[in-house]
Write a protein that holds these residues in place. Structure first.
Motif, short mmCIF file in Angstrom:
data_model
loop_
_atom_site.label_atom_id
_atom_site.label_comp_id
_atom_site.label_asym_id
_atom_site.label_seq_id
_atom_site.Cartn_x
_atom_site.Cartn_y
_atom_site.Cartn_z
N CYS A 229 0.90 6.45 -5.91
CA CYS A 229 -0.46 5.91 -5.90
C CYS A 229 -1.45 6.99 -6.32
O CYS A 229 -1.56 8.03 -5.63
CB CYS A 229 -0.83 5.42 -4.51
SG CYS A 229 0.24 4.12 -3.86
N LEU B 83 -6.09 -0.86 -2.01
CA LEU B 83 -4.90 -1.33 -1.32
C LEU B 83 -4.34 -2.57 -2.00
O LEU B 83 -3.11 -2.72 -2.10
CB LEU B 83 -5.22 -1.61 0.15
CG LEU B 83 -4.04 -2.08 1.02
CD1 LEU B 83 -2.88 -1.08 0.97
CD2 LEU B 83 -4.49 -2.31 2.46
N ASP B 84 -5.20 -3.46 -2.48
CA ASP B 84 -4.72 -4.64 -3.21
C ASP B 84 -3.95 -4.22 -4.47
O ASP B 84 -2.90 -4.79 -4.78
CB ASP B 84 -5.90 -5.52 -3.60
CG ASP B 84 -6.59 -6.14 -2.40
OD1 ASP B 84 -5.95 -6.30 -1.36
OD2 ASP B 84 -7.79 -6.45 -2.53
N ASP C 281 -0.62 -2.71 -3.43
CA ASP C 281 0.28 -3.76 -2.95
C ASP C 281 0.92 -4.49 -4.13
O ASP C 281 2.13 -4.77 -4.13
CB ASP C 281 -0.48 -4.73 -2.06
CG ASP C 281 0.44 -5.73 -1.39
OD1 ASP C 281 1.05 -5.41 -0.37
OD2 ASP C 281 0.57 -6.86 -1.92
N LEU D 273 3.52 -2.22 -5.63
CA LEU D 273 4.72 -2.15 -4.79
C LEU D 273 5.60 -3.38 -4.99
O LEU D 273 6.83 -3.27 -5.10
CB LEU D 273 4.31 -2.00 -3.32
CG LEU D 273 5.49 -1.78 -2.37
CD1 LEU D 273 5.86 -0.30 -2.33
CD2 LEU D 273 5.16 -2.26 -0.95
N ARG D 274 4.98 -4.53 -5.03
CA ARG D 274 5.75 -5.76 -5.23
C ARG D 274 6.43 -5.77 -6.61
O ARG D 274 7.58 -6.22 -6.74
CB ARG D 274 4.85 -6.98 -5.04
CG ARG D 274 4.33 -7.12 -3.62
CD ARG D 274 3.41 -8.32 -3.46
NE ARG D 274 2.81 -8.36 -2.14
CZ ARG D 274 3.40 -8.84 -1.04
NH1 ARG D 274 4.63 -9.35 -1.15
NH2 ARG D 274 2.79 -8.84 0.12
N THR E 57 -4.51 4.65 1.59
CA THR E 57 -3.91 3.48 0.95
C THR E 57 -2.41 3.48 1.13
O THR E 57 -1.80 2.46 1.48
CB THR E 57 -4.25 3.47 -0.56
OG1 THR E 57 -5.66 3.36 -0.73
CG2 THR E 57 -3.56 2.32 -1.27
N LEU F 281 -0.28 0.71 3.14
CA LEU F 281 0.72 -0.03 2.38
C LEU F 281 2.08 0.05 3.07
O LEU F 281 2.77 -0.96 3.23
CB LEU F 281 0.80 0.52 0.97
CG LEU F 281 1.70 -0.20 -0.02
CD1 LEU F 281 1.14 -1.58 -0.34
CD2 LEU F 281 1.85 0.62 -1.30
N ALA G 243 2.25 -2.02 6.19
CA ALA G 243 2.32 -3.45 5.92
C ALA G 243 3.69 -3.88 5.39
O ALA G 243 4.00 -5.08 5.41
CB ALA G 243 1.23 -3.85 4.92
N HIS G 244 4.48 -2.91 4.92
CA HIS G 244 5.79 -3.23 4.33
C HIS G 244 6.89 -2.40 4.98
O HIS G 244 7.74 -1.85 4.30
CB HIS G 244 5.76 -2.98 2.82
CG HIS G 244 4.83 -3.89 2.07
ND1 HIS G 244 5.20 -5.16 1.67
CD2 HIS G 244 3.55 -3.72 1.67
CE1 HIS G 244 4.18 -5.73 1.04
NE2 HIS G 244 3.18 -4.89 1.02
#
Length: 208
Positions: A37, A86-87, A90, A93-94, A115, A119, A122-123
């Protein structure tokens, strides 16, 4: 054709909900794959030397990696908005999980530290290790079970090694790069080696 000693880098287009983010992907066979990132805002970007070195070091060690530009930066579409960092991360990452599988690690430079930690929290099902390079402040909290390495320059670190070590707790570690400044105009190879050792060993200390 990719020859011995060469690393395949290809452009990646990351869908971020109506915004397309520019990215660069390195293939690899080892896991975890690494998402890098960049710092949001002015002066950030995936071409910063430390960001590029993290991606290349992962590739040299056989780990897939993806680094990206935030919206409105480089060839990424949209309007620059550090509040959506962060969006963007994310979405990247996906994309990496779809490309390289679910075992992932996250690295971040400077202001992207918050961030990266958010992230990873959240994962937690796919991320268990994080590398923070020259974070601007100690993290306020670390998600349970998350292993964090902070890499700081010897000169001019915004957050000192002792303060970071206390914030990271027993599952974390701080590595000081001798001779380096906050822009890592020196010490890039050691930075890359430290990061890859951490993700390759699952956060274990050398020799474990």
């Amino acid at each position: 054709m990719v020859l011995d000693g060469q690393y395949l880098e290809r452009p990646a287009l990351v869908d971020a909900g109506g915004i397309t983010l520019e990215g660069l992907y390195h293939r690899g066979t080892r896991r975890p794959a690494l998402l890098v990132c960049p710092a949001p805002g002015p002066g950030g970007g995936m071409d910063a030397p430390a960001v590029a070195e993290l991606a290349w070091a992962a590739a040299r060690a056989g780990h897939p990696s993806l680094r990206f530009q935030h919206r409105g930066v480089g060839a990424s579409t949209g309007v620059p908005d550090p509040g959506r960092a962060l969006d963007d991360a994310d979405a990247a990452l996906r994309h990496l999980a779809e490309t390289a599988g679910p075992r992932l690690a996250v690295a971040a430079l400077g202001a992207a530290a918050d961030t990266a930690l958010a992230l990873a929290a959240a994962h937690r099902d796919v991320v268990d290790r994080v590398v923070l390079v020259a974070p601007e402040r100690p993290p306020p909290a670390i998600a349970a079970g998350l292993r964090v390495l902070a890499i700081v320059p010897e000169v001019g670190a915004a957050a000192g090694a002792a303060v970071l070590a206390a914030a990271l707790g027993p599952g974390g570690r701080v590595e000081v790069i001798e001779g380096a400044d906050p822009l890592f105009r020196a010490g890039l190879p050691r930075l890359g080696r430290a990061a890859v050792e951490w993700i390759s060993r699952g956060g274990a200390a050398p020799g474990v």
